[in-house]
Design an enzyme around this catalytic site. Structure first.
Site, PDB file in Angstrom:
ATOM      1  N   LYS A   1      65.161  31.045  80.204  1.00 14.48           N
ATOM      2  CA  LYS A   1      64.695  31.153  81.590  1.00 14.48           C
ATOM      3  C   LYS A   1      64.500  29.768  82.212  1.00 14.48           C
ATOM      4  O   LYS A   1      64.885  29.536  83.359  1.00 14.48           O
ATOM      5  CB  LYS A   1      63.379  31.939  81.643  1.00 14.48           C
ATOM      6  CG  LYS A   1      63.547  33.418  81.357  1.00 14.48           C
ATOM      7  CD  LYS A   1      62.208  34.109  81.173  1.00 14.48           C
ATOM      8  CE  LYS A   1      62.424  35.583  80.835  1.00 14.48           C
ATOM      9  NZ  LYS A   1      61.196  36.275  80.453  1.00 14.48           N
TER      10      LYS A   1
ATOM     11  N   GLN B   1      55.171  36.568  79.146  1.00 13.79           N
ATOM     12  CA  GLN B   1      56.150  37.051  78.166  1.00 13.79           C
ATOM     13  C   GLN B   1      55.504  38.049  77.201  1.00 13.79           C
ATOM     14  O   GLN B   1      54.460  37.775  76.614  1.00 13.79           O
ATOM     15  CB  GLN B   1      56.733  35.864  77.396  1.00 13.79           C
ATOM     16  CG  GLN B   1      57.810  36.238  76.413  1.00 13.79           C
ATOM     17  CD  GLN B   1      59.053  36.824  77.067  1.00 13.79           C
ATOM     18  OE1 GLN B   1      59.464  36.394  78.136  1.00 13.79           O
ATOM     19  NE2 GLN B   1      59.632  37.812  76.425  1.00 13.79           N
TER      20      GLN B   1
ATOM     21  N   ASP C   1      58.605  40.104  87.258  1.00 14.45           N
ATOM     22  CA  ASP C   1      59.095  41.000  86.201  1.00 14.45           C
ATOM     23  C   ASP C   1      59.157  42.446  86.692  1.00 14.45           C
ATOM     24  O   ASP C   1      59.812  43.283  86.086  1.00 14.45           O
ATOM     25  CB  ASP C   1      58.173  40.927  84.971  1.00 14.45           C
ATOM     26  CG  ASP C   1      58.817  40.185  83.804  1.00 14.45           C
ATOM     27  OD1 ASP C   1      60.058  40.069  83.790  1.00 14.45           O
ATOM     28  OD2 ASP C   1      58.078  39.734  82.917  1.00 14.45           O
TER      29      ASP C   1
END
Length: 295
Positions: free
Chosen positions: A52, A96, A119
């Site tokens: 990322k 995450q 997300d």
């Protein structure tokens, strides 16, 4: 049979985003800023977050990596989330998953500002998706929708079978493909571990999206000719003949199913690269929304 090449399409998307970022810079506007929070040293998570950060550099985004030790408490992580919510420099961020077992993931996800939740996991964004309103779509389902669209896979009136009901892939996928418009307007069956006679259901499918995490689950005799297959599974399978000691396997027995499929994703190189590309698209949307508010 045509491959749904996620690696190629994701590069196309990154190049499109890079052009937009250059235009923003030339207008003297703030470029998007994505932050990623990782707790602990999970190998797969570290690799994914590293990808990322590299992707942010490629498209011209600013990025911040917040790396916290495994023993970080829930209270400390919540404090970091609150800090990111309040930071005007950050347009969007992700925490995450998975988190260490002593931290309640739901509590953390609920604490994230829905306007920075790139997300697409916050209940507010999930609800907006279900109501067909503009929002941040979960990155993996969003990537699958983009693949179907760019390869012009027909979805209207088609029978779609989704295998797996996770909140990250299966359930949002079933919602997105049943929404009005393209890609959508499909008749969707959501199957899972309690589904009976799954082979009978998959044989009727025009499109199958498998997000089960069981290597080689979908066999050639479970699909009909001309099917479109999207394989979300990615599992390390021990293999003594491989120098790494393992191979990366999807949910689909590619050798068998590809003989009958019209379109199919490879593993790796299918859905995986699309997930990061769509996270970047969500961050670009977050920046444009904040710019409209004068932030």
């Amino acid at each position: 049979m045509q491959l749904l090449d996620g690696k190629k399409v994701s590069e196309d998307i990154k190049n499109e985003i890079a052009v937009e970022v250059q235009q923003m810079k030339s207008r003297g506007e703030k470029v998007p800023h994505l932050a990623a929070v990782i707790v602990g040293t999970n190998g797969a998570s570290l690799t994914y977050v590293g990808s990322k950060v590299k992707s942010c550099e490629k498209v011209g985004f600013e990025s911040t990596l917040v790396s916290l030790p495994e023993e970080t408490t829930e209270e400390e992580l919540l404090a970091k989330v609150k800090e990111l919510n309040a930071d005007p420099a950050i347009d969007g961020y992700i925490v995450q998953l998975p988190l260490p077992k002593h931290i309640d993931e739901q509590k953390i996800l609920l604490a994230i500002d829905a306007d920075k939740d790139v997300d697409g996991f916050h209940p507010t964004n999930f609800g907006r998706m279900a109501l067909e309103m503009e929002t941040f779509l979960p990155a993996t389902p969003y990537g699958i929708m983009e693949l179907l669209e760019r390869y012009k896979v027909e979805t209207a009136g088609k029978n779609v079978v989704v295998i797996g009901r996770s909140h990250i892939v299966g359930r949002p996928m079933s919602i997105l493909l049943s929404r009005k418009g393209y890609p959508g307007d499909a008749t969707v069956t959501l199957t899972h571990s309690r589904t009976k006679n799954i082979e009978e259901i998959t044989r009727e499918a025009d499109i199958i999206i498998s997000a089960l995490g069981v290597p080689y689950f979908l066999k050639g005799d479970m699909v009909k000719d001309g099917v479109t297959v999207v394989d979300v599974g990615i599992t390390r399978v021990p293999d003594a003949t491989n120098p790494r000691g393992y191979v990366i396997a999807g949910d689909v027995d590619f050798d068998e199913v590809s003989k009958k499929a019209a379109f199919i994703t490879p593993v790796p190189g299918g859905v995986g690269p699309m997930t990061i590309a769509m996270l970047l698209k969500n961050t670009l949307l977050a920046r444009s929304r904040r710019a409209k508010k004068g932030e």
